[in-house]
Structures are given as structure tokens and as C-alpha cells.
Write a protein that holds these residues in place. Sequence first.
Motif, mmCIF file in Angstrom:
data_model
loop_
_atom_site.group_PDB
_atom_site.id
_atom_site.type_symbol
_atom_site.label_atom_id
_atom_site.label_comp_id
_atom_site.label_asym_id
_atom_site.label_seq_id
_atom_site.Cartn_x
_atom_site.Cartn_y
_atom_site.Cartn_z
ATOM 1 N N LEU A 1 11.905 0.945 3.849
ATOM 2 C CA LEU A 1 11.602 0.717 5.225
ATOM 3 C C LEU A 1 11.110 2.596 5.904
ATOM 4 O O LEU A 1 11.766 3.127 5.814
ATOM 5 N N LEU A 2 9.966 2.917 6.777
ATOM 6 C CA LEU A 2 9.617 4.320 5.860
ATOM 7 C C LEU A 2 8.334 4.397 6.913
ATOM 8 O O LEU A 2 7.758 4.522 6.917
ATOM 9 N N PRO A 3 8.028 5.123 7.760
ATOM 10 C CA PRO A 3 7.269 6.120 8.430
ATOM 11 C C PRO A 3 5.791 5.837 7.162
ATOM 12 O O PRO A 3 6.251 6.787 5.806
ATOM 13 N N LEU A 4 4.625 5.627 7.035
ATOM 14 C CA LEU A 4 3.746 5.486 6.070
ATOM 15 C C LEU A 4 3.365 6.910 4.722
ATOM 16 O O LEU A 4 3.721 6.852 4.221
ATOM 17 N N PRO A 5 3.478 7.935 5.907
ATOM 18 C CA PRO A 5 2.913 9.518 5.065
ATOM 19 C C PRO A 5 4.756 9.866 4.013
ATOM 20 O O PRO A 5 4.398 10.006 3.308
ATOM 21 N N ILE A 6 5.348 9.606 4.691
ATOM 22 C CA ILE A 6 7.073 10.022 4.030
ATOM 23 C C ILE A 6 7.122 8.261 3.269
ATOM 24 O O ILE A 6 7.560 8.499 1.365
ATOM 25 N N MET A 7 6.474 6.841 3.439
ATOM 26 C CA MET A 7 6.474 6.317 2.544
ATOM 27 C C MET A 7 5.885 6.449 1.054
ATOM 28 O O MET A 7 5.973 7.016 -0.412
ATOM 29 N N ASN A 8 4.279 7.356 1.076
ATOM 30 C CA ASN A 8 3.390 7.974 -0.169
ATOM 31 C C ASN A 8 4.142 8.673 -0.602
ATOM 32 O O ASN A 8 3.931 8.652 -1.961
ATOM 33 N N ARG A 9 4.752 9.543 -0.377
ATOM 34 C CA ARG A 9 5.895 10.397 -1.137
ATOM 35 C C ARG A 9 6.755 10.211 -1.720
ATOM 36 O O ARG A 9 6.645 10.460 -2.266
ATOM 37 N N PHE A 10 7.366 9.357 -0.823
ATOM 38 C CA PHE A 10 8.374 8.965 -1.653
ATOM 39 C C PHE A 10 8.016 8.312 -2.472
ATOM 40 O O PHE A 10 8.331 8.209 -4.185
ATOM 41 N N GLN A 11 6.730 7.408 -2.839
ATOM 42 C CA GLN A 11 6.383 6.415 -4.091
ATOM 43 C C GLN A 11 5.779 7.429 -4.828
ATOM 44 O O GLN A 11 5.657 7.034 -5.885
ATOM 45 N N GLN A 12 5.368 8.388 -4.589
ATOM 46 C CA GLN A 12 5.009 9.781 -5.201
ATOM 47 C C GLN A 12 6.235 9.742 -6.526
ATOM 48 O O GLN A 12 5.961 10.075 -7.060
#
Length: 468
Positions: free
Chosen positions: A440-451
Motif C-alpha cells: 500500500l503506497l501513494p500512487l507516485p511512490i507505487m509507480n516508482r516501486f513497481q518500476q
Amino acid sequence: MHNQIHCLNYSPYIMASSSSSPLRFSVKRREPQLIVPSKPTPHEIKQLSDIDDQQGLRFHFPFVMFYRSHPSLKREDPVKVIKEALGKALVFYYPFAGRIIEGPRSKLLVDCTGEGILFVEADADVTIDQLGDSIHPPFSYIEEFLHDVPGSSGILGCPLLLIQVTRLACGGFIFAIRLNHTMSDSLGLSKFLNTVGELALGASTPSLLPVWEREILNARNPPRVTCVHHEYEQLTHTETSIVMSLQEHEKNIAHRSFFFGPSELKSIRTHIPPHLQKCSNFEVLASFLWRSRTIALQLDPKEVVRLSVIVNVRGKQGLKVPSGYYGNAFAYPTAISKAGLLCQSPLGYALELVTRLKTQMNEEYIKSVADLLVLKGRPHYTTVWSFLIADVTRVGLGDFDFGWGNSVYGGPIGARPCTSFHVSGFKNSYGEEGILVPILLPLPIMNRFQQELLSNGIQYPRKIAPKL
């Protein structure tokens, strides 16, 4: 509390499924009711342990289990069977039928009043096959299958368990439960639910009798902190913690689960040195996720970040915790690092920090935790740039048999702010079994995590399904 319970008779719900068309279904719920022990039980006041009543456990923790229909039990009603078994189980686990009260110096106690646990009966016009790919964390429409009955979610004076059993159109059902975490951890809850299953199948007594004995995990007299506890450091912090970020970006939160099967774990292990190859998959994966998450946060390199591994203390050196003990019996030993050093170092650096945590967990450590909690007023664990991770793969949350066999999936509904779980019972499209980790993360952080995960060969989304 009783006057605050209202019936929600009809609730339409539309959920976008993995297919292009949304899944539409409705849930009809009956008036919530209290299930009391089926026989008289002691009326007394019991103390929770000094591990139980810390601030970080004063919340309600939800779990969900999905069951398919059983051809030989078409005439049996799961609601009736489970309700009767719950009443019988509460004779043995009668503190669950009581209410939490607060004593001197914020000490929590259980008033064993026999008032009962809260139960909701429901029906949904959807089948388990229609739910399909959505049967895994994050289970985003849990609100439909575990209704938050108004007035039921407080820590003091409220039912300690909330259960909803929802019959499905296919003859299967969903068993969802919410636990006041000050009473038990997931292993403690599993002991109670195993008893419910045994009694539903005809047993007269549990195969494992419950043990209270919360004094085992109380502070010493006098209390004395003898270990280092980074997990409870109370920090003065000017930056916004990840919890604050989650609150501020509530409408922009991403909740996703990542699958780690044999190929993903093999890919991660290519980044660790030979002398650490014997480390467990849990240690390797926890280290990898901590490092990847920290990279995604993009912190000042001087910030201190934490990884807390939730470790069960049952069976640990020197501790005599009875097998029937169903209280909270875990600690959060914590690794710390400067963010820049964690992100710039090879994965082996993080892994060495994590492997040291195992050696900390013994009788002295957990007693030192209890002493610290009493001396410092039961503080909350540190949340500033912290990541907590728990392995629930061996808890057996999918193994409760109420007469319909094991569940298709049983476990947490998803991640919490700062907290993730390793969940078993899933396979990918190749039939390979693996671990699912909700994040569970804020979307901008999640996108970087996923990358960051993608750069290490971890694909998202992946086609996954329960292994049963």
C-alpha cells in the motif's frame, strides 16, 4: 453499543473485475446479532499482557476466507452450522465474549461479561467463479462481505470479534472476521477458529484447550530495558512520514499485490553473494522489498529507515509459552540504515541486516520489550520511514474446515499503512506456486516501486489464482 447497531438490508455493489466489463452483484444482510456462549461461563476480569495492550495493537484486524460448495452438504446451511459452533467455542474461549475495559495507567483488561461476539448473516447473488481473479489480497470489496456495523469498531466496550458469513449463489460462502488485535495475534485467532471447525464437525471439546496465562508476557518487577529497541524509538521528525503521506493522499492510494514465484526469487538471488545464499526466501524477499521501497520513496540519503520483521516468540529460546496460548506473542526486531547507504549498496547489505534480527529473538528480548512498554507508557511502534513485514504463510489461515473442506483462500484482506504480509496459497499461469505480497503506497511512490521491481525481473500485473 447495542443501540448503535443498525441493519443494512440491501447493498448494491459494482466492482471492476480483471475483465473489461464490471462485476455487478448485490448483498443482502440481516440484522446483526450477538452470539453468546452456549453454556454459562465465568464472570471475571482478566488482565491482558503487557505485549497485548501496546498502542500499536489497539485496532481491529480483518481476515477473509472463501469456501466452495460441497456436493454432499447441499442441505446444510453454513450460517446455521457456524453460528452453533461459535456458541460452543465461546464456552472454551469465553473471554472473546467479553468486553475490553481500561484500568489504572491505561492497562487494558477483559471484563468477561458473556455479552457475545457480533455476527452478520448475509446472501450475495454472485458465485465464487464470478469473483474469480479477485480472490486474493487486496480484496477491495471487503466492505460488502465484512460490514462495519456502526458502533462496533471501538477498542473499549465493543464486541471483540465481528463475523459475517455470506452465502453465495453457487452454494459456497465467504467467512469474514474482524479481530480486536489486543486480544490475539493471527496464530491466536487460528486456534479459536480451529476449535470452531472441530466443534462444527462434531467434536465435543477442542483438541487443543485454550490457555490464558497472559502474565507470561508481562514486564518484570522491577522492569528493566536490557536490549536495543529501534522499533519503539520516539522520534522528533520534521519530514512527513509515510503514514502521513498515506493520510494526505488518501484518494490517490495504490494497493497492489506482487507475486514472487521460483523465477522471481531466482532473479533476486542473483544479486546476493554466495555466503548469503542459504538465507531463507522470507529473509531474501523482505530485504529486497525494503530496499526497493526505500528507493521508491526518494528520501534524503541521510534519513534513517527501518525494517521491522514480526517474529513469533512461541518456541523461542527460554520462553515457555504454552501451545494453547492465544494472546499476542510476537515482537518487532528492527534493522536500521541510512537511506542512501541502503539504496546504493548491493542487496547483500540489506540481507545481512535482516539475518541478524533472528539472533535477537529470545526470552531476554521479549521481556525487555514488555519492560520498555510499561516504563514508557505503552508507546506505539515507530512509523517514521518504517516498513513492517510479517510472514503469515505458516499460520494456517486457509485451513479452517467448518464442514466444507479448506478454503480457496484464507488470510489478510491486504496491506496496511507501513505493513505488508507474505501470503501463500497462490500460483501463476504456469502453475508455479509462490508468495503474494500486498503493498500500500501513494500512487507516485507505487509507480516508482513497481518500476524498481520491473528492473529486477518482477512483472506486474501477473495472472495469479488460488492454488486450490
